[in-house]
Write a protein that holds these residues in place. Structure first.
Motif, mmCIF file in Angstrom:
data_model
loop_
_atom_site.group_PDB
_atom_site.id
_atom_site.type_symbol
_atom_site.label_atom_id
_atom_site.label_comp_id
_atom_site.label_asym_id
_atom_site.label_seq_id
_atom_site.Cartn_x
_atom_site.Cartn_y
_atom_site.Cartn_z
ATOM 1 N N ASP A 29 0.029 -15.901 -13.504
ATOM 2 C CA ASP A 29 -1.374 -15.452 -13.584
ATOM 3 C C ASP A 29 -1.486 -13.941 -13.812
ATOM 4 O OD1 ASP A 29 -2.320 -18.062 -13.114
ATOM 5 O OD2 ASP A 29 -2.162 -17.776 -10.942
ATOM 6 N N TRP A 30 -0.738 -13.431 -14.799
ATOM 7 C CA TRP A 30 -0.751 -11.987 -15.103
ATOM 8 C C TRP A 30 -2.157 -11.481 -15.395
ATOM 9 C CZ3 TRP A 30 1.781 -7.505 -14.961
ATOM 10 C CH2 TRP A 30 1.343 -6.454 -15.774
ATOM 11 N N ASP A 31 -2.882 -12.199 -16.261
ATOM 12 C CA ASP A 31 -4.214 -11.745 -16.663
ATOM 13 C C ASP A 31 -5.161 -11.665 -15.464
ATOM 14 O OD1 ASP A 31 -3.521 -11.446 -19.319
ATOM 15 O OD2 ASP A 31 -4.092 -13.497 -19.846
ATOM 16 N N GLU A 32 -5.092 -12.658 -14.602
ATOM 17 C CA GLU A 32 -5.943 -12.655 -13.413
ATOM 18 C C GLU A 32 -5.587 -11.479 -12.501
ATOM 19 O OE1 GLU A 32 -6.866 -15.433 -9.465
ATOM 20 O OE2 GLU A 32 -5.942 -16.324 -11.252
ATOM 21 N N GLY A 33 -4.292 -11.240 -12.329
ATOM 22 C CA GLY A 33 -3.852 -10.118 -11.506
ATOM 23 C C GLY A 33 -4.291 -8.788 -12.092
ATOM 24 N N LYS A 36 -8.011 -8.214 -11.445
ATOM 25 C CA LYS A 36 -8.292 -7.861 -10.055
ATOM 26 C C LYS A 36 -7.872 -6.417 -9.764
ATOM 27 C CE LYS A 36 -8.172 -12.448 -7.926
ATOM 28 N NZ LYS A 36 -7.516 -13.334 -6.926
ATOM 29 N N LEU A 37 -6.720 -6.013 -10.318
ATOM 30 C CA LEU A 37 -6.262 -4.642 -10.110
ATOM 31 C C LEU A 37 -7.212 -3.658 -10.794
ATOM 32 C CD1 LEU A 37 -3.954 -3.258 -8.641
ATOM 33 C CD2 LEU A 37 -2.648 -3.270 -10.776
ATOM 34 N N GLU A 38 -7.757 -4.059 -11.937
ATOM 35 C CA GLU A 38 -8.736 -3.223 -12.629
ATOM 36 C C GLU A 38 -9.973 -2.999 -11.753
ATOM 37 O OE1 GLU A 38 -11.183 -3.262 -16.882
ATOM 38 O OE2 GLU A 38 -10.536 -5.156 -15.966
ATOM 39 N N LYS A 39 -10.463 -4.066 -11.149
ATOM 40 C CA LYS A 39 -11.658 -3.948 -10.309
ATOM 41 C C LYS A 39 -11.382 -3.095 -9.074
ATOM 42 C CE LYS A 39 -13.795 -8.323 -11.724
ATOM 43 N NZ LYS A 39 -14.224 -9.691 -11.282
ATOM 44 N N ILE A 40 -10.193 -3.256 -8.489
ATOM 45 C CA ILE A 40 -9.843 -2.466 -7.312
ATOM 46 C C ILE A 40 -9.793 -0.981 -7.666
ATOM 47 C CG2 ILE A 40 -7.964 -1.933 -5.704
ATOM 48 C CD1 ILE A 40 -7.305 -4.954 -5.738
ATOM 49 N N GLN A 56 -3.464 3.746 -0.571
ATOM 50 C CA GLN A 56 -4.783 3.116 -0.535
ATOM 51 C C GLN A 56 -4.852 1.974 -1.545
ATOM 52 O OE1 GLN A 56 -8.211 5.464 -1.802
ATOM 53 N NE2 GLN A 56 -9.462 4.574 -0.182
ATOM 54 N N LEU A 57 -4.263 2.159 -2.715
ATOM 55 C CA LEU A 57 -4.222 1.085 -3.715
ATOM 56 C C LEU A 57 -3.493 -0.135 -3.143
ATOM 57 C CD1 LEU A 57 -4.713 0.055 -6.607
ATOM 58 C CD2 LEU A 57 -2.517 1.094 -7.236
ATOM 59 N N TYR A 58 -2.383 0.106 -2.467
ATOM 60 C CA TYR A 58 -1.618 -0.987 -1.867
ATOM 61 C C TYR A 58 -2.432 -1.706 -0.792
ATOM 62 C CZ TYR A 58 2.043 -3.255 0.934
ATOM 63 O OH TYR A 58 2.800 -4.169 1.631
ATOM 64 N N GLU A 59 -3.122 -0.938 0.039
ATOM 65 C CA GLU A 59 -3.926 -1.522 1.113
ATOM 66 C C GLU A 59 -4.980 -2.465 0.552
ATOM 67 O OE1 GLU A 59 -7.326 0.000 4.282
ATOM 68 O OE2 GLU A 59 -5.896 1.444 3.457
ATOM 69 N N TYR A 60 -5.686 -2.043 -0.493
ATOM 70 C CA TYR A 60 -6.748 -2.870 -1.077
ATOM 71 C C TYR A 60 -6.167 -4.049 -1.855
ATOM 72 C CZ TYR A 60 -10.743 0.024 0.208
ATOM 73 O OH TYR A 60 -11.737 0.668 0.914
ATOM 74 N N PHE A 88 -2.825 0.975 -17.052
ATOM 75 C CA PHE A 88 -3.853 1.991 -17.293
ATOM 76 C C PHE A 88 -3.311 3.342 -17.748
ATOM 77 C CE2 PHE A 88 -5.564 -1.074 -14.266
ATOM 78 C CZ PHE A 88 -6.665 -1.511 -14.984
ATOM 79 N N GLU A 89 -2.014 3.415 -17.972
ATOM 80 C CA GLU A 89 -1.474 4.611 -18.621
ATOM 81 C C GLU A 89 -0.741 4.240 -19.898
ATOM 82 O OE1 GLU A 89 0.035 8.529 -16.718
ATOM 83 O OE2 GLU A 89 1.840 7.286 -16.988
ATOM 84 N N LYS A 90 0.141 3.253 -19.807
ATOM 85 C CA LYS A 90 0.896 2.842 -20.989
ATOM 86 C C LYS A 90 0.069 1.972 -21.929
ATOM 87 C CE LYS A 90 5.120 0.396 -22.342
ATOM 88 N NZ LYS A 90 6.324 -0.332 -21.858
ATOM 89 N N GLU A 91 -0.602 0.951 -21.364
ATOM 90 C CA GLU A 91 -1.291 -0.036 -22.198
ATOM 91 C C GLU A 91 -2.730 0.347 -22.518
ATOM 92 O OE1 GLU A 91 -2.661 -4.709 -21.733
ATOM 93 O OE2 GLU A 91 -0.779 -4.053 -20.797
ATOM 94 N N GLY A 92 -3.400 1.066 -21.631
ATOM 95 C CA GLY A 92 -4.819 1.356 -21.843
ATOM 96 C C GLY A 92 -5.642 0.091 -21.720
ATOM 97 N N TYR A 93 -5.434 -0.652 -20.658
ATOM 98 C CA TYR A 93 -6.063 -1.951 -20.441
ATOM 99 C C TYR A 93 -7.585 -1.844 -20.515
ATOM 100 C CZ TYR A 93 -6.772 -6.511 -18.120
ATOM 101 O OH TYR A 93 -7.135 -7.803 -17.805
ATOM 102 N N HIS A 94 -8.171 -2.675 -21.389
ATOM 103 C CA HIS A 94 -9.628 -2.666 -21.613
ATOM 104 C C HIS A 94 -10.133 -1.267 -21.980
ATOM 105 C CE1 HIS A 94 -10.363 -6.634 -19.177
ATOM 106 N NE2 HIS A 94 -9.856 -6.844 -20.385
ATOM 107 N N GLY A 95 -9.281 -0.499 -22.648
ATOM 108 C CA GLY A 95 -9.673 0.833 -23.102
ATOM 109 C C GLY A 95 -9.728 1.884 -22.012
ATOM 110 N N LYS A 96 -9.178 1.593 -20.861
ATOM 111 C CA LYS A 96 -9.242 2.533 -19.729
ATOM 112 C C LYS A 96 -7.875 3.161 -19.517
ATOM 113 C CE LYS A 96 -12.769 -0.359 -17.635
ATOM 114 N NZ LYS A 96 -13.044 -1.396 -16.633
ATOM 115 N N ARG A 97 -7.869 4.481 -19.385
ATOM 116 C CA ARG A 97 -6.629 5.205 -19.113
ATOM 117 C C ARG A 97 -6.839 6.185 -17.969
ATOM 118 N NH1 ARG A 97 -2.578 4.361 -22.691
ATOM 119 N NH2 ARG A 97 -3.159 3.458 -24.716
#
Length: 334
Positions: A29-33, A36-40, A56-60, A88-97
């Motif tokens: 479930d890579w896409d789902e993960g 969720k990480l994007e929203k966090i 803090q990222l780990y906690e959430y 969010f640095e290498k891939e630019g997921y959903h255009g976000k870096r």
């Protein structure tokens, strides 16, 4: 060109996870993960004005995507950071870096955070350069940054980055906009003060009205003697002034005894004590140690219980002060 694109696209599917390259298809479930990480991250970046720590990222992530972490052996702060960095640095997921630094800091790319000091500077900017020390502690603990030796992390008293405004409040040098014009105005104000009072004055006794000649502080905050003391610690040579106090009083928020010109005859705490006796017209030259300390409290050179039972050490080996063997009585030659 097609081959190059295929190679590039393939590399974007390889996740460097704790120094191991893993293809995204190997994850459950890579896409789902990823979503969720994007929203966090979005939530935390908004909550913290553009910053997230690895802890803090780990906690959430543990709270909100535990199943994904369990299914993929990802329950580890480093692995979660690496996944976020990939997205969010290498891939630019959903255009976000975002900017990732040393497996510790995550921030908006326009405001790169690379150290705990950067985090503190950002906190100061978000509070217009003025904040309660305890509020900073609470914030850092909230985002998962250790606050041990926090004053050392802030370099308080070592570099002109932050200054104490009071025993509980901090002001940033950045917000004060200290430049040559600022220093010139402060130097002229100090020059006028010494023209009125001579080459030394008890710091606590400086008339509050005089501070109105000093450069304006952010938010039109009134000046405090403690802030002036910190400014002179770093800019005293340019401003032609410094403060004098007992070396026994090393606590960060203790006001020193006197404000003096650089060439003043008052250069030590013993000098300040003698100057006070003379300036105040105190005729006695023999004192009980506590009696002398009380006169210094009355004169504003020290406050409260400062130096109690420690007057001989505070004065030092100045030959004008002759202490008895017990250190309980002193004769002063002036």
């Amino acid at each position: 060109m097609v081959a190059l694109k295929q190679i590039r696209d393939h590399s974007l599917k390889l996740v460097d996870l704790a120094d191991r390259l893993i293809h995204v298809d190997a994850f459950v479930d890579w896409d789902e993960g990823a979503q969720k990480l994007e929203k966090i991250l979005e939530k935390l970046l908004a909550k913290n004005n553009g910053y997230v720590s690895y802890s803090q990222l780990y906690e959430y992530a543990r709270a909100e995507m535990q199943m994904f972490l369990n299914d993929n052996d990802m329950d580890d702060p480093r692995k979660i950071f690496d996944m976020a960095e990939h997205l969010f640095e290498k891939e630019g997921y959903h255009g976000k870096r975002y900017t990732f630094w040393m497996k510790t800091h995550i921030s908006y790319s326009k405001e790169s955070v690379t150290s705990n000091l950067d985090v503190i500077k950002k906190f100061a900017r978000d509070h217009n350069g003025f904040f309660q020390y305890d509020d900073l502690v609470e914030y850092l603990e909230q985002i998962g940054i250790k606050t041990g030796n926090l004053r050392g992390q802030m370099q308080l008293g070592y570099k002109p980055i932050f200054f104490y405004y009071s025993s509980e409040e901090i002001i940033s040098a950045e917000s004060m906009q200290i430049d040559e014009g600022w220093l010139d105005q402060a130097g002229k104000a100090l020059g006028r003060l010494f023209a009125d009072v001579g080459d030394h004055v008890v710091l606590r006794s400086v008339n509050p009205i005089w501070y109105e000649q000093m450069p304006t502080l952010p938010g039109y905050l009134p000046w405090t003697p403690l802030l002036l003391q910190y400014i002179l610690q770093f800019y005293g040579k340019k401003l032609g002034a410094k403060t004098i106090g007992s070396e026994l009083n090393q606590k960060y928020d203790v006001l020193r005894a006197m404000l003096v010109t650089l060439d003043s005859e008052v250069q030590t705490f013993a000098d300040a004590v003698v100057a006070h006796l003379v300036d105040s017209g105190i005729p006695e030259r023999q004192f009980e140690a506590e009696e002398l300390r009380s006169k210094l409290v009355d004169g504003g050179l020290i406050a409260g219980n400062e130096l109690i039972w420690h007057m001989p050490k505070a004065i030092g080996s100045d030959p004008r002060f002759a202490w008895d063997a017990s250190g309980g009585k002193v004769s002063i030659k002036v």
